[in-house]
Design a protein around this motif. Structure first.
Motif, PDB file in Angstrom:
ATOM      1  N   ARG A 198      -3.868   4.187   2.876  1.00 25.35           N
ATOM      2  CA  ARG A 198      -4.823   3.317   2.187  1.00 25.35           C
ATOM      3  C   ARG A 198      -5.589   4.097   1.112  1.00 25.35           C
ATOM      4  O   ARG A 198      -5.866   3.573   0.024  1.00 25.35           O
ATOM      5  CB  ARG A 198      -5.798   2.706   3.192  1.00 25.35           C
ATOM      6  N   HIS A 240       0.806  -1.210   0.000  1.00 26.71           N
ATOM      7  CA  HIS A 240       0.000   0.000   0.000  1.00 26.71           C
ATOM      8  C   HIS A 240       0.846   1.271   0.000  1.00 26.71           C
ATOM      9  O   HIS A 240       0.341   2.349  -0.282  1.00 26.71           O
ATOM     10  CB  HIS A 240      -0.923   0.021   1.228  1.00 26.71           C
ATOM     11  N   ALA A 293      -5.584   3.304  -2.877  1.00 21.90           N
ATOM     12  CA  ALA A 293      -6.818   3.081  -3.639  1.00 21.90           C
ATOM     13  C   ALA A 293      -6.828   3.928  -4.900  1.00 21.90           C
ATOM     14  O   ALA A 293      -7.239   3.466  -5.977  1.00 21.90           O
ATOM     15  CB  ALA A 293      -8.023   3.401  -2.765  1.00 21.90           C
ATOM     16  N   ARG A 300     -14.833  -0.227   1.644  1.00 19.72           N
ATOM     17  CA  ARG A 300     -13.707   0.072   2.532  1.00 19.72           C
ATOM     18  C   ARG A 300     -13.630   1.537   2.934  1.00 19.72           C
ATOM     19  O   ARG A 300     -12.880   1.889   3.851  1.00 19.72           O
ATOM     20  CB  ARG A 300     -12.396  -0.341   1.857  1.00 19.72           C
ATOM     21  N   LEU A 305     -13.950  -1.290  -3.264  1.00 21.36           N
ATOM     22  CA  LEU A 305     -13.478  -0.019  -2.736  1.00 21.36           C
ATOM     23  C   LEU A 305     -14.571   0.703  -1.951  1.00 21.36           C
ATOM     24  O   LEU A 305     -14.315   1.309  -0.909  1.00 21.36           O
ATOM     25  CB  LEU A 305     -12.990   0.860  -3.896  1.00 21.36           C
ATOM     26  N   SER A 330      -4.397   2.396  -7.378  1.00 20.89           N
ATOM     27  CA  SER A 330      -4.920   1.127  -7.902  1.00 20.89           C
ATOM     28  C   SER A 330      -6.031   1.374  -8.917  1.00 20.89           C
ATOM     29  O   SER A 330      -6.121   0.680  -9.943  1.00 20.89           O
ATOM     30  CB  SER A 330      -5.439   0.257  -6.753  1.00 20.89           C
ATOM     31  N   PRO A 333     -11.491   8.956  -1.832  1.00 15.68           N
ATOM     32  CA  PRO A 333     -11.843   7.634  -2.376  1.00 15.68           C
ATOM     33  C   PRO A 333     -13.319   7.521  -2.724  1.00 15.68           C
ATOM     34  O   PRO A 333     -13.664   6.923  -3.757  1.00 15.68           O
ATOM     35  CB  PRO A 333     -11.445   6.677  -1.247  1.00 15.68           C
TER      36      PRO A 333
END
Length: 372
Positions: free
Chosen positions: A120, A49, A124, A168, A165, A127, A313
């Protein structure tokens, strides 16, 4: 002079400044080096991460090295040395001084949970960008034997990642990204694409009965604006039930204002006169090209969201899902073109003379004696 907070920086002036997550990673590592017991408080966090490779290697070494006794850790650097020795094979540039630097730059070790949450969130974002890049690469890879199917598969992988996602990261007000978007990438207007559209228009003019059932093809699927407008002429004639041939298409085009200095009646007649093959065959090609172009546009849109660090996110998830929704309708129409026709078996006509179901007939006495 190199910046003391980065073990890999040199004195080159053209290096970009570290991103904000770099300092969040440093702060978390400093907090954990001071208080190793906080490893159990920061939640699900993995070495992958981390954006900085050396930071990830150091964090992995912390996970693999048994936690020290709190009292001994205050007086002895033994655990710090053990972590450094475990991390160096994967990050040779790490030094003991860098570990002390991470400790010094950590504002508040009690905020380790927040630092981990920042890491994190940035992971995200990176990613998601990777998934969008894979979608764009798949849609543009002409070497793939089934490029459209592979693109749809990659879009499904992106949708599953967004579902994971969303579970989370908690939603919050103002969920739509405010990132200014660039225009969609230009459509493929090469000769192969234009020829497919020309053959479609000509074959649809020659075989209007077949083209009548092609409701899965719309004007927005065409790469050339003129071809899209001519398709609208054909669908308008079909909707009204008017005869369709090159001259009627020309007349409809004139009423729609398509004839100009670069589009003459003769050139438009030439466009719809040379029929080759079936309109459904060429229509499938046109929709497939539109699907690939839309996938590239969606990937570019999501990439723009991920390039904007201001997006949270949850904003990335919401914006990306809306972008994928633009691909969903076109995907449904494309799947309709490749779906095999369902064979319909003719219904067996019922014999009107066949008796209806009921109780068995009663046997008379003479018939019973004859049976004996």
């Amino acid at each position: 002079m190199p910046h003391p907070s980065d073990p890999f920086e040199d004195d080159l002036d053209d290096l970009p400044p570290p991103p904000a997550v770099h300092y969040a990673e440093q702060a978390l590592l400093g907090a954990l080096l001071l208080d190793p017991h906080r490893l159990s408080e920061i939640g699900a966090l993995e070495a992958d991460h981390f954006d900085n490779h050396a930071h990830g290697a150091l964090f992995r070494a912390m996970l693999e090295t048994p936690a020290p006794d709190p009292e001994q850790h205050r007086d002895s650097p033994a655990w710090l040395n053990a972590v450094l020795d475990a991390a160096r094979p994967n990050a040779p540039g790490l030094t003991a001084s860098y570990l002390h630097t991470a400790i010094q730059v950590c504002p508040w070790p009690q905020h380790a949970i927040s630092y981990a949450r920042m890491i994190r969130a940035d992971h995200a974002r990176r990613s998601l960008r990777m998934h969008a890049e894979r979608l764009a690469q798949t849609a543009s890879d002409i070497t793939l034997p089934h490029r459209a199917a592979a693109t749809v598969h990659q879009a499904d992988a992106l949708a599953r990642f967004l579902d994971d996602l969303s579970g989370r990261f908690a939603p919050h007000p103002g969920s739509l990204p405010r990132t200014p978007l660039q225009p969609a990438p230009p459509r493929d207007v090469g000769e192969d694409a234009l020829d497919d559209e020309r053959f479609l228009l000509a074959s649809a003019t020659a075989h209007p009965a077949e083209a009548k059932n092609m409701r899965w093809l719309v004007a927005e699927d065409f790469a050339a604006p003129l071809h899209a407008a001519v398709w609208q002429c054909l669908t308008a004639l079909t909707h009204r039930g008017d005869p369709i041939d090159p001259v009627t298409v020309l007349w409809e085009a004139q009423h729609r204002g398509l004839l100009a200095h670069d589009v003459t009646p003769a050139s438009l007649l030439t466009l719809v006169e040379t029929a080759v093959g079936s309109p459904e065959h060429w229509g499938e090609k046109v929709v497939q090209r539109a699907l690939l172009a839309r996938a590239q546009a969606v990937a570019a849109r999501i990439t723009a969201y991920t390039d904007d660090p201001a997006n949270s996110p949850h904003q990335l998830v919401t914006g990306s899902r809306r972008a994928l929704a633009d691909l969903a309708a076109l995907r449904t129409r494309w799947q309709h073109t490749i779906a095999p026709a369902t064979p319909t078996s003719p219904r067996t006509a019922r014999n009107p003379s066949a008796p209806r179901a009921g109780p068995p007939p009663r046997v008379t006495a003479p018939a019973a004696r004859a049976a004996r």
